[in-house]
Design a protein around this motif. Structure first.
Motif, PDB file in Angstrom:
ATOM      1  N   ASN A   4     -47.121 -50.044 -39.658  1.00 42.80           N
ATOM      2  CA  ASN A   4     -48.046 -50.683 -39.702  1.00 42.80           C
ATOM      3  C   ASN A   4     -48.517 -50.932 -41.273  1.00 42.80           C
ATOM      4  OD1 ASN A   4     -48.723 -51.259 -37.135  1.00 42.80           O
ATOM      5  ND2 ASN A   4     -50.079 -49.514 -36.710  1.00 42.80           N
ATOM      6  N   HIS A   5     -47.620 -50.104 -41.934  1.00 44.36           N
ATOM      7  CA  HIS A   5     -47.957 -50.503 -43.791  1.00 44.36           C
ATOM      8  C   HIS A   5     -47.036 -51.577 -43.883  1.00 44.36           C
ATOM      9  CE1 HIS A   5     -48.504 -49.940 -47.922  1.00 44.36           C
ATOM     10  NE2 HIS A   5     -47.053 -49.994 -47.996  1.00 44.36           N
ATOM     11  N   LEU A   6     -46.139 -51.517 -43.410  1.00 41.50           N
ATOM     12  CA  LEU A   6     -44.897 -52.672 -43.517  1.00 41.50           C
ATOM     13  C   LEU A   6     -45.328 -54.115 -42.849  1.00 41.50           C
ATOM     14  CD1 LEU A   6     -41.538 -51.208 -43.730  1.00 41.50           C
ATOM     15  CD2 LEU A   6     -42.654 -51.945 -45.766  1.00 41.50           C
ATOM     16  N   ALA A   7     -45.875 -53.931 -41.644  1.00 47.74           N
ATOM     17  CA  ALA A   7     -46.097 -55.060 -40.730  1.00 47.74           C
ATOM     18  C   ALA A   7     -47.297 -54.778 -39.913  1.00 47.74           C
ATOM     19  CB  ALA A   7     -44.841 -55.344 -39.843  1.00 47.74           C
ATOM     20  N   PRO A   8     -48.369 -54.942 -40.377  1.00 48.07           N
ATOM     21  CA  PRO A   8     -49.635 -54.260 -39.967  1.00 48.07           C
ATOM     22  C   PRO A   8     -49.986 -55.054 -38.369  1.00 48.07           C
ATOM     23  CG  PRO A   8     -50.256 -54.952 -42.067  1.00 48.07           C
ATOM     24  CD  PRO A   8     -48.967 -55.286 -41.871  1.00 48.07           C
ATOM     25  N   GLY A   9     -50.386 -54.202 -37.445  1.00 49.39           N
ATOM     26  CA  GLY A   9     -50.506 -54.546 -36.152  1.00 49.39           C
ATOM     27  C   GLY A   9     -49.174 -54.565 -35.231  1.00 49.39           C
ATOM     28  N   SER A  10     -47.946 -54.243 -35.853  1.00 49.26           N
ATOM     29  CA  SER A  10     -46.864 -54.319 -35.116  1.00 49.26           C
ATOM     30  C   SER A  10     -46.601 -53.249 -34.318  1.00 49.26           C
ATOM     31  CB  SER A  10     -45.689 -54.507 -36.160  1.00 49.26           C
ATOM     32  OG  SER A  10     -45.839 -55.775 -36.670  1.00 49.26           O
ATOM     33  N   TRP A  11     -47.241 -52.000 -34.551  1.00 47.61           N
ATOM     34  CA  TRP A  11     -46.752 -50.660 -33.851  1.00 47.61           C
ATOM     35  C   TRP A  11     -47.307 -51.075 -32.400  1.00 47.61           C
ATOM     36  CZ3 TRP A  11     -43.662 -46.768 -34.504  1.00 47.61           C
ATOM     37  CH2 TRP A  11     -43.566 -45.647 -33.607  1.00 47.61           C
ATOM     38  N   GLU A  12     -48.536 -51.515 -32.327  1.00 44.98           N
ATOM     39  CA  GLU A  12     -49.388 -51.723 -31.088  1.00 44.98           C
ATOM     40  C   GLU A  12     -48.743 -52.945 -30.073  1.00 44.98           C
ATOM     41  OE1 GLU A  12     -51.350 -49.264 -33.946  1.00 44.98           O
ATOM     42  OE2 GLU A  12     -50.533 -51.482 -33.840  1.00 44.98           O
ATOM     43  N   TYR A  13     -47.892 -53.840 -30.910  1.00 41.84           N
ATOM     44  CA  TYR A  13     -47.377 -55.056 -30.390  1.00 41.84           C
ATOM     45  C   TYR A  13     -46.103 -54.777 -29.918  1.00 41.84           C
ATOM     46  CZ  TYR A  13     -46.218 -59.998 -30.064  1.00 41.84           C
ATOM     47  OH  TYR A  13     -45.612 -61.178 -29.496  1.00 41.84           O
ATOM     48  N   ALA A  14     -45.086 -54.158 -30.520  1.00 43.16           N
ATOM     49  CA  ALA A  14     -43.601 -54.262 -29.995  1.00 43.16           C
ATOM     50  C   ALA A  14     -43.432 -52.839 -29.429  1.00 43.16           C
ATOM     51  CB  ALA A  14     -42.932 -54.024 -31.656  1.00 43.16           C
ATOM     52  N   ARG A  15     -42.259 -52.629 -28.914  1.00 43.55           N
ATOM     53  CA  ARG A  15     -41.795 -51.400 -28.234  1.00 43.55           C
ATOM     54  C   ARG A  15     -41.796 -50.340 -29.118  1.00 43.55           C
ATOM     55  NH1 ARG A  15     -36.841 -48.982 -27.657  1.00 43.55           N
ATOM     56  NH2 ARG A  15     -35.850 -50.750 -28.521  1.00 43.55           N
ATOM     57  N   GLU A  16     -42.064 -49.137 -28.742  1.00 41.70           N
ATOM     58  CA  GLU A  16     -41.950 -48.027 -29.545  1.00 41.70           C
ATOM     59  C   GLU A  16     -40.247 -47.425 -29.634  1.00 41.70           C
ATOM     60  OE1 GLU A  16     -44.698 -44.962 -28.765  1.00 41.70           O
ATOM     61  OE2 GLU A  16     -46.613 -46.128 -28.901  1.00 41.70           O
ATOM     62  N   PRO A  17     -39.898 -46.543 -30.392  1.00 45.73           N
ATOM     63  CA  PRO A  17     -38.594 -46.091 -30.335  1.00 45.73           C
ATOM     64  C   PRO A  17     -38.322 -45.245 -29.200  1.00 45.73           C
ATOM     65  CG  PRO A  17     -39.862 -45.685 -32.376  1.00 45.73           C
ATOM     66  CD  PRO A  17     -40.971 -46.251 -31.483  1.00 45.73           C
ATOM     67  N   HIS A  54     -51.604 -60.976 -35.719  1.00 46.11           N
ATOM     68  CA  HIS A  54     -51.279 -60.145 -36.870  1.00 46.11           C
ATOM     69  C   HIS A  54     -50.162 -60.479 -37.655  1.00 46.11           C
ATOM     70  CE1 HIS A  54     -48.335 -58.509 -33.887  1.00 46.11           C
ATOM     71  NE2 HIS A  54     -47.698 -58.193 -34.827  1.00 46.11           N
ATOM     72  N   VAL A  55     -49.531 -61.370 -37.196  1.00 48.71           N
ATOM     73  CA  VAL A  55     -48.572 -62.211 -38.186  1.00 48.71           C
ATOM     74  C   VAL A  55     -49.264 -63.385 -39.066  1.00 48.71           C
ATOM     75  CG1 VAL A  55     -46.371 -63.356 -38.265  1.00 48.71           C
ATOM     76  CG2 VAL A  55     -46.600 -61.330 -36.761  1.00 48.71           C
ATOM     77  N   THR A  56     -49.794 -64.058 -38.096  1.00 51.72           N
ATOM     78  CA  THR A  56     -50.408 -65.505 -38.935  1.00 51.72           C
ATOM     79  C   THR A  56     -51.641 -65.003 -39.969  1.00 51.72           C
ATOM     80  OG1 THR A  56     -51.828 -65.883 -36.872  1.00 51.72           O
ATOM     81  CG2 THR A  56     -49.749 -66.993 -36.862  1.00 51.72           C
ATOM     82  N   SER A  57     -52.371 -63.959 -39.794  1.00 51.33           N
ATOM     83  CA  SER A  57     -53.393 -63.774 -40.308  1.00 51.33           C
ATOM     84  C   SER A  57     -53.162 -62.629 -41.510  1.00 51.33           C
ATOM     85  CB  SER A  57     -54.631 -63.268 -39.401  1.00 51.33           C
ATOM     86  OG  SER A  57     -54.125 -62.057 -38.765  1.00 51.33           O
ATOM     87  N   ARG A  58     -52.073 -62.250 -41.651  1.00 49.28           N
ATOM     88  CA  ARG A  58     -51.672 -61.462 -42.559  1.00 49.28           C
ATOM     89  C   ARG A  58     -51.992 -61.601 -44.053  1.00 49.28           C
ATOM     90  NH1 ARG A  58     -46.764 -57.171 -43.486  1.00 49.28           N
ATOM     91  NH2 ARG A  58     -47.588 -56.385 -45.522  1.00 49.28           N
ATOM     92  N   PRO A  59     -52.904 -61.000 -44.740  1.00 49.00           N
ATOM     93  CA  PRO A  59     -53.198 -61.435 -46.202  1.00 49.00           C
ATOM     94  C   PRO A  59     -51.852 -61.302 -46.876  1.00 49.00           C
ATOM     95  CG  PRO A  59     -54.076 -59.099 -45.762  1.00 49.00           C
ATOM     96  CD  PRO A  59     -53.361 -59.521 -44.163  1.00 49.00           C
ATOM     97  N   GLY A  60     -51.972 -61.860 -48.169  1.00 53.55           N
ATOM     98  CA  GLY A  60     -50.927 -61.908 -49.208  1.00 53.55           C
ATOM     99  C   GLY A  60     -50.464 -60.638 -49.714  1.00 53.55           C
ATOM    100  N   PRO A  61     -49.332 -60.138 -50.107  1.00 56.53           N
ATOM    101  CA  PRO A  61     -48.973 -58.855 -50.551  1.00 56.53           C
ATOM    102  C   PRO A  61     -49.419 -58.418 -51.687  1.00 56.53           C
ATOM    103  CG  PRO A  61     -47.171 -60.469 -50.804  1.00 56.53           C
ATOM    104  CD  PRO A  61     -48.290 -61.178 -50.194  1.00 56.53           C
ATOM    105  N   GLY A  62     -49.811 -57.205 -52.443  1.00 56.95           N
ATOM    106  CA  GLY A  62     -50.085 -56.877 -53.418  1.00 56.95           C
ATOM    107  C   GLY A  62     -51.450 -56.805 -53.850  1.00 56.95           C
TER     108      GLY A  62
END
Length: 218
Positions: free
Chosen positions: A130-143, A210-218
């Protein structure tokens, strides 16, 4: 704990006026970055690995493959150094000697601890994901169990750390200020491009918010 407590090796001596002792500044630099560099000594030689990371409180998590001998060495309680640097601009000066960059940087020292328990490893991977790709842990399959076994996670306490930040214009010599040479800062702006879907994506699958609304890095 709001202030950094410098140790002998985390005390900034070169450019010490740019040192920032606020622990909140450390958190801010780590939260703004995406890739860190993990440095340690393995078999008598220095190793520096770029990798993704995530922060929770005053713990930094990094990950990699359990098949990497270098990462196993770091996980064995070795002393490590983790760095994160954010480039904010190029500083153009009237004299080449004073060219520089505006930046934010963090350096963390300590002994890495291998995260082995299933629950803690999943929690750490959630932080990293969720640091690299916020919202993705809840969206994608867990390991699954096989994937967890193939993934090494290291935890590093943020107790021993240093932060340096440079902002502002060039620091030219007084004697050069009247030179007809342009000087100033060229800021670096970062932004994400439009999402590029996987070629094997089934038709009609929308890009999640969570992909389309991601703010710019840094």
């Amino acid at each position: 704990m709001n202030a950094l407590s410098p140790t002998e090796r985390s005390t900034i001596r070169r450019g010490k006026k740019r040192a920032v002792a606020d622990r909140g500044a450390l958190h801010a630099v780590l939260d703004a970055g995406l890739i860190c560099h993990l440095g340690f000594v393995a078999d008598g030689a220095p190793v520096v690995l770029p990798t993704g990371y995530g922060r929770e409180g005053d713990t930094l998590y990094v990950h990699g493959s359990t098949g990497a001998a270098s990462l196993r060495a770091a996980a064995g309680g070795a002393e490590v150094c983790v760095t994160v640097t954010l480039l904010d601009g190029i500083v153009y000066s009237r004299a080449v000697f004073h060219f520089s960059v505006n930046y934010r940087s963090a350096v963390v020292h300590g002994r890495a601890r291998a995260v082995t328990g299933r629950d803690e490893k999943l929690a750490a991977l959630r932080v990293i994901t969720n640091h690299l790709a916020p919202g993705s842990w809840e969206y994608a399959r867990e390991p699954d169990q096989r994937e967890l076994a193939a993934t090494a996670v290291l935890a590093l306490d943020l107790t021993e750390a240093a932060v340096k930040i440079r902002t502002g214009p060039p620091g030219d010599e007084q004697a050069d200020l009247d030179r007809p040479t342009w000087a100033g800062v060229l800021p670096l702006r970062r932004s994400w491009g439009p999402p590029d879907p996987c070629p094997e994506l089934p038709a009609g699958v929308p890009v999640p918010e969570h992909v389309t609304s991601r703010p710019g890095p840094g």
